[in-house]
Scaffold this motif. Sequence first.
Motif, PDB file in Angstrom:
ATOM      1  N   ASP A 102       0.854  -1.188   0.000  1.00  0.00           N
ATOM      2  CA  ASP A 102       0.000   0.000   0.000  1.00  0.00           C
ATOM      3  C   ASP A 102       0.890   1.238   0.000  1.00  0.00           C
ATOM      4  O   ASP A 102       0.949   1.977   0.975  1.00  0.00           O
ATOM      5  N   ARG A 103       1.561   1.490  -1.099  1.00  0.00           N
ATOM      6  CA  ARG A 103       2.578   2.540  -1.144  1.00  0.00           C
ATOM      7  C   ARG A 103       1.966   3.924  -1.377  1.00  0.00           C
ATOM      8  O   ARG A 103       1.157   4.107  -2.290  1.00  0.00           O
ATOM      9  N   PRO A 104       2.347   4.933  -0.578  1.00  0.00           N
ATOM     10  CA  PRO A 104       1.816   6.294  -0.737  1.00  0.00           C
ATOM     11  C   PRO A 104       2.133   6.887  -2.107  1.00  0.00           C
ATOM     12  O   PRO A 104       3.240   6.737  -2.614  1.00  0.00           O
ATOM     13  N   GLN A 105       1.151   7.560  -2.676  1.00  0.00           N
ATOM     14  CA  GLN A 105       1.322   8.235  -3.961  1.00  0.00           C
ATOM     15  C   GLN A 105       1.163   9.744  -3.834  1.00  0.00           C
ATOM     16  O   GLN A 105       1.876  10.512  -4.467  1.00  0.00           O
ATOM     17  N   ARG A 107      -0.205  13.002  -0.921  1.00  0.00           N
ATOM     18  CA  ARG A 107      -0.721  13.486   0.351  1.00  0.00           C
ATOM     19  C   ARG A 107      -1.014  14.979   0.221  1.00  0.00           C
ATOM     20  O   ARG A 107      -0.164  15.745  -0.249  1.00  0.00           O
ATOM     21  N   ARG A 160      -9.085   5.255  -4.895  1.00  0.00           N
ATOM     22  CA  ARG A 160      -7.940   4.990  -4.017  1.00  0.00           C
ATOM     23  C   ARG A 160      -7.676   6.141  -3.047  1.00  0.00           C
ATOM     24  O   ARG A 160      -6.715   6.128  -2.303  1.00  0.00           O
ATOM     25  N   THR A 182      -3.788   9.405  -1.087  1.00  0.00           N
ATOM     26  CA  THR A 182      -3.985   8.504  -2.232  1.00  0.00           C
ATOM     27  C   THR A 182      -2.786   7.578  -2.329  1.00  0.00           C
ATOM     28  O   THR A 182      -1.642   8.027  -2.224  1.00  0.00           O
ATOM     29  N   ASN A 183      -3.045   6.295  -2.514  1.00  0.00           N
ATOM     30  CA  ASN A 183      -1.974   5.314  -2.641  1.00  0.00           C
ATOM     31  C   ASN A 183      -1.979   4.685  -4.030  1.00  0.00           C
ATOM     32  O   ASN A 183      -2.990   4.714  -4.737  1.00  0.00           O
ATOM     33  N   GLN A 199      -4.700   3.490   5.604  1.00  0.00           N
ATOM     34  CA  GLN A 199      -4.778   4.764   4.880  1.00  0.00           C
ATOM     35  C   GLN A 199      -5.879   5.649   5.454  1.00  0.00           C
ATOM     36  O   GLN A 199      -5.697   6.852   5.667  1.00  0.00           O
TER      37      GLN A 199
END
Length: 225
Positions: A102-105, A107, A160, A182-183, A199
Amino acid sequence: MKSTAAVTLSILAATLILATACSDLRNTSEQAKFASLPSDCWALEKSTTTPVKQFGGSLYDENLRFKIVDRSPLPPVLQSSSFPCSVHYTAKTLPERRETGDRPQFRFISIWLTIDTSSEDPIESTKEFFGKQRDKRRGEKIYINAGDEAFTSEQQKVGREVQAETSFRISNLIVEVTASATNFSGTDDIAIDSPSAQQVSEAKLAAESIARAIADNIATIMPRK
């Protein structure tokens, strides 16, 4: 001995003095605390560095600063009574295809200050407005300890992205904090089309932590009267 008229006059005078004193105390306690808004985002940024950095996580960049949001599209009355600042952090690289985490994309943080200085009773007017805004929010509202009254509204989930909002009031000032996360959507084989529980929790915690930091430091953020 004093005449009945003299005693009555003394009682009336004492009552008038007491009533005036009580009225003065009420007026003093209910006086609006704020007369103007900040001119830049610096104090807001300084007061919220810790929770903002925590929410940004691996995306946080100290070189990215809060900026004033363009208020020109707003009606003139809102341009003069509101002050919005925002900052966003974006991943600089795409994850490897084999990654399924669940990698951050992305913020995003928005802080919106609104002040009432024109109403006959700014505090009561702000209380009423705050209550109406709270009642308009859909879903569950969580009441938290910040300022005179505060709440976090139900998280909005779109694809997402998850967005949490915390609002609080102090005297004739309303502060609204929005934290959006958003991830990445996963791999070609595993699609993530909704926010994870972590999240959602991070967005809610960020909105509330930033709001509390502002409330605790409001004396250094807002201009003195």
